[in-house]
Design a protein around this motif. Sequence first.
Motif, PDB file in Angstrom:
ATOM      1  N   SER A 155       0.836  -1.193   0.000  1.00  0.00           N
ATOM      2  CA  SER A 155       0.000   0.000   0.000  1.00  0.00           C
ATOM      3  C   SER A 155       0.875   1.247   0.000  1.00  0.00           C
ATOM      4  CB  SER A 155      -0.920   0.007   1.220  1.00  0.00           C
ATOM      5  OG  SER A 155      -0.169   0.029   2.407  1.00  0.00           O
ATOM      6  N   LEU A 156       0.303   2.356  -0.421  1.00  0.00           N
ATOM      7  CA  LEU A 156       1.024   3.620  -0.455  1.00  0.00           C
ATOM      8  C   LEU A 156       1.000   4.300   0.911  1.00  0.00           C
ATOM      9  CD1 LEU A 156      -0.419   4.964  -3.824  1.00  0.00           C
ATOM     10  CD2 LEU A 156       1.821   3.928  -3.440  1.00  0.00           C
ATOM     11  N   GLU A 157      -0.147   4.220   1.598  1.00  0.00           N
ATOM     12  CA  GLU A 157      -0.287   4.893   2.886  1.00  0.00           C
ATOM     13  C   GLU A 157      -1.443   4.285   3.666  1.00  0.00           C
ATOM     14  OE1 GLU A 157      -1.157   9.378   4.639  1.00  0.00           O
ATOM     15  OE2 GLU A 157      -1.069   9.074   2.486  1.00  0.00           O
ATOM     16  N   ARG A 158      -1.277   4.187   4.983  1.00  0.00           N
ATOM     17  CA  ARG A 158      -2.383   3.806   5.870  1.00  0.00           C
ATOM     18  C   ARG A 158      -3.013   5.076   6.395  1.00  0.00           C
ATOM     19  NH1 ARG A 158       0.013  -1.012   9.637  1.00  0.00           N
ATOM     20  NH2 ARG A 158       0.141  -2.551   7.984  1.00  0.00           N
ATOM     21  N   VAL A 159      -4.317   5.179   6.280  1.00  0.00           N
ATOM     22  CA  VAL A 159      -5.004   6.396   6.717  1.00  0.00           C
ATOM     23  C   VAL A 159      -5.954   6.139   7.880  1.00  0.00           C
ATOM     24  CG1 VAL A 159      -4.781   7.626   4.534  1.00  0.00           C
ATOM     25  CG2 VAL A 159      -6.733   6.123   4.890  1.00  0.00           C
ATOM     26  N   GLY A 160      -5.996   4.920   8.385  1.00  0.00           N
ATOM     27  CA  GLY A 160      -6.839   4.641   9.538  1.00  0.00           C
ATOM     28  C   GLY A 160      -7.108   3.165   9.698  1.00  0.00           C
ATOM     29  N   PHE A 161      -8.043   2.856  10.608  1.00  0.00           N
ATOM     30  CA  PHE A 161      -8.422   1.468  10.818  1.00  0.00           C
ATOM     31  C   PHE A 161      -9.903   1.374  11.144  1.00  0.00           C
ATOM     32  CE2 PHE A 161      -7.189   2.803  15.121  1.00  0.00           C
ATOM     33  CZ  PHE A 161      -8.275   2.352  15.876  1.00  0.00           C
ATOM     34  N   PHE A 162     -10.437   0.152  10.988  1.00  0.00           N
ATOM     35  CA  PHE A 162     -11.831  -0.157  11.282  1.00  0.00           C
ATOM     36  C   PHE A 162     -11.856  -1.486  12.021  1.00  0.00           C
ATOM     37  CE2 PHE A 162     -15.719  -2.377   9.503  1.00  0.00           C
ATOM     38  CZ  PHE A 162     -16.610  -1.785  10.382  1.00  0.00           C
ATOM     39  N   ASN A 163     -12.453  -1.481  13.227  1.00  0.00           N
ATOM     40  CA  ASN A 163     -12.536  -2.684  14.048  1.00  0.00           C
ATOM     41  C   ASN A 163     -14.014  -3.022  14.247  1.00  0.00           C
ATOM     42  OD1 ASN A 163     -12.292  -4.744  15.850  1.00  0.00           O
ATOM     43  ND2 ASN A 163     -11.338  -3.541  17.472  1.00  0.00           N
ATOM     44  N   PRO A 164     -14.587  -3.887  13.397  1.00  0.00           N
ATOM     45  CA  PRO A 164     -16.016  -4.184  13.508  1.00  0.00           C
ATOM     46  C   PRO A 164     -16.381  -4.968  14.757  1.00  0.00           C
ATOM     47  CG  PRO A 164     -15.012  -5.616  11.882  1.00  0.00           C
ATOM     48  CD  PRO A 164     -13.962  -4.622  12.301  1.00  0.00           C
ATOM     49  N   MET A 165     -15.405  -5.574  15.426  1.00  0.00           N
ATOM     50  CA  MET A 165     -15.670  -6.375  16.619  1.00  0.00           C
ATOM     51  C   MET A 165     -15.383  -5.601  17.903  1.00  0.00           C
ATOM     52  SD  MET A 165     -16.556  -9.282  15.248  1.00  0.00           S
ATOM     53  CE  MET A 165     -16.338 -10.573  16.438  1.00  0.00           C
ATOM     54  N   ALA A 166     -15.252  -4.286  17.827  1.00  0.00           N
ATOM     55  CA  ALA A 166     -14.912  -3.473  18.989  1.00  0.00           C
ATOM     56  C   ALA A 166     -15.967  -3.634  20.076  1.00  0.00           C
ATOM     57  CB  ALA A 166     -14.783  -2.012  18.593  1.00  0.00           C
ATOM     58  N   ALA A 167     -15.487  -3.795  21.309  1.00  0.00           N
ATOM     59  CA  ALA A 167     -16.387  -3.937  22.450  1.00  0.00           C
ATOM     60  C   ALA A 167     -15.821  -3.130  23.615  1.00  0.00           C
ATOM     61  CB  ALA A 167     -16.520  -5.405  22.834  1.00  0.00           C
ATOM     62  N   GLY A 168     -16.695  -2.652  24.445  1.00  0.00           N
ATOM     63  CA  GLY A 168     -16.237  -1.920  25.624  1.00  0.00           C
ATOM     64  C   GLY A 168     -15.582  -0.604  25.246  1.00  0.00           C
ATOM     65  N   GLY A 169     -14.376  -0.409  25.737  1.00  0.00           N
ATOM     66  CA  GLY A 169     -13.664   0.847  25.499  1.00  0.00           C
ATOM     67  C   GLY A 169     -12.845   0.872  24.231  1.00  0.00           C
ATOM     68  N   GLU A 170     -12.879  -0.189  23.452  1.00  0.00           N
ATOM     69  CA  GLU A 170     -12.089  -0.227  22.219  1.00  0.00           C
ATOM     70  C   GLU A 170     -12.644   0.751  21.190  1.00  0.00           C
ATOM     71  OE1 GLU A 170     -12.165  -4.217  20.798  1.00  0.00           O
ATOM     72  OE2 GLU A 170     -10.818  -4.958  22.346  1.00  0.00           O
ATOM     73  N   GLN A 171     -11.757   1.287  20.405  1.00  0.00           N
ATOM     74  CA  GLN A 171     -12.141   2.224  19.355  1.00  0.00           C
ATOM     75  C   GLN A 171     -12.579   1.454  18.116  1.00  0.00           C
ATOM     76  OE1 GLN A 171      -8.999   4.967  18.564  1.00  0.00           O
ATOM     77  NE2 GLN A 171     -10.392   6.580  17.951  1.00  0.00           N
ATOM     78  N   ARG A 172     -13.757   1.772  17.583  1.00  0.00           N
ATOM     79  CA  ARG A 172     -14.300   1.058  16.419  1.00  0.00           C
ATOM     80  C   ARG A 172     -13.721   1.586  15.121  1.00  0.00           C
ATOM     81  NH1 ARG A 172     -18.653   1.844  12.954  1.00  0.00           N
ATOM     82  NH2 ARG A 172     -19.459  -0.091  12.088  1.00  0.00           N
ATOM     83  N   LEU A 173     -13.552   2.910  15.047  1.00  0.00           N
ATOM     84  CA  LEU A 173     -13.119   3.532  13.795  1.00  0.00           C
ATOM     85  C   LEU A 173     -12.198   4.698  14.079  1.00  0.00           C
ATOM     86  CD1 LEU A 173     -13.427   3.929  10.697  1.00  0.00           C
ATOM     87  CD2 LEU A 173     -15.413   5.339  11.203  1.00  0.00           C
TER      88      LEU A 173
END
Length: 83
Positions: free
Chosen positions: A32-50
Amino acid sequence: MVKIRLTRGGAKGRPFYHVVVTDQRNKRDGRSLERVGFFNPMAAGGEQRLQLDVARVQGWVAKGAQLSDKVRVLVKEASRQAA
């Protein structure tokens, strides 16, 4: 053509996706050229989803990059969260 799309990571049954800028000819989890973020569809509790750098995404789109369907939805969601 340059595309902004998801690459899969994480364990079996617990997906985790990086939002990346890449050439459309590269494999899904390839270079890839660049990472611009992440997405965690299984986020629970205090985890960041997006987490997404919307300014960088808009910069790439201004240069001609195309968004995948799912990334388009995620950018809208991230823009609403930031406002």
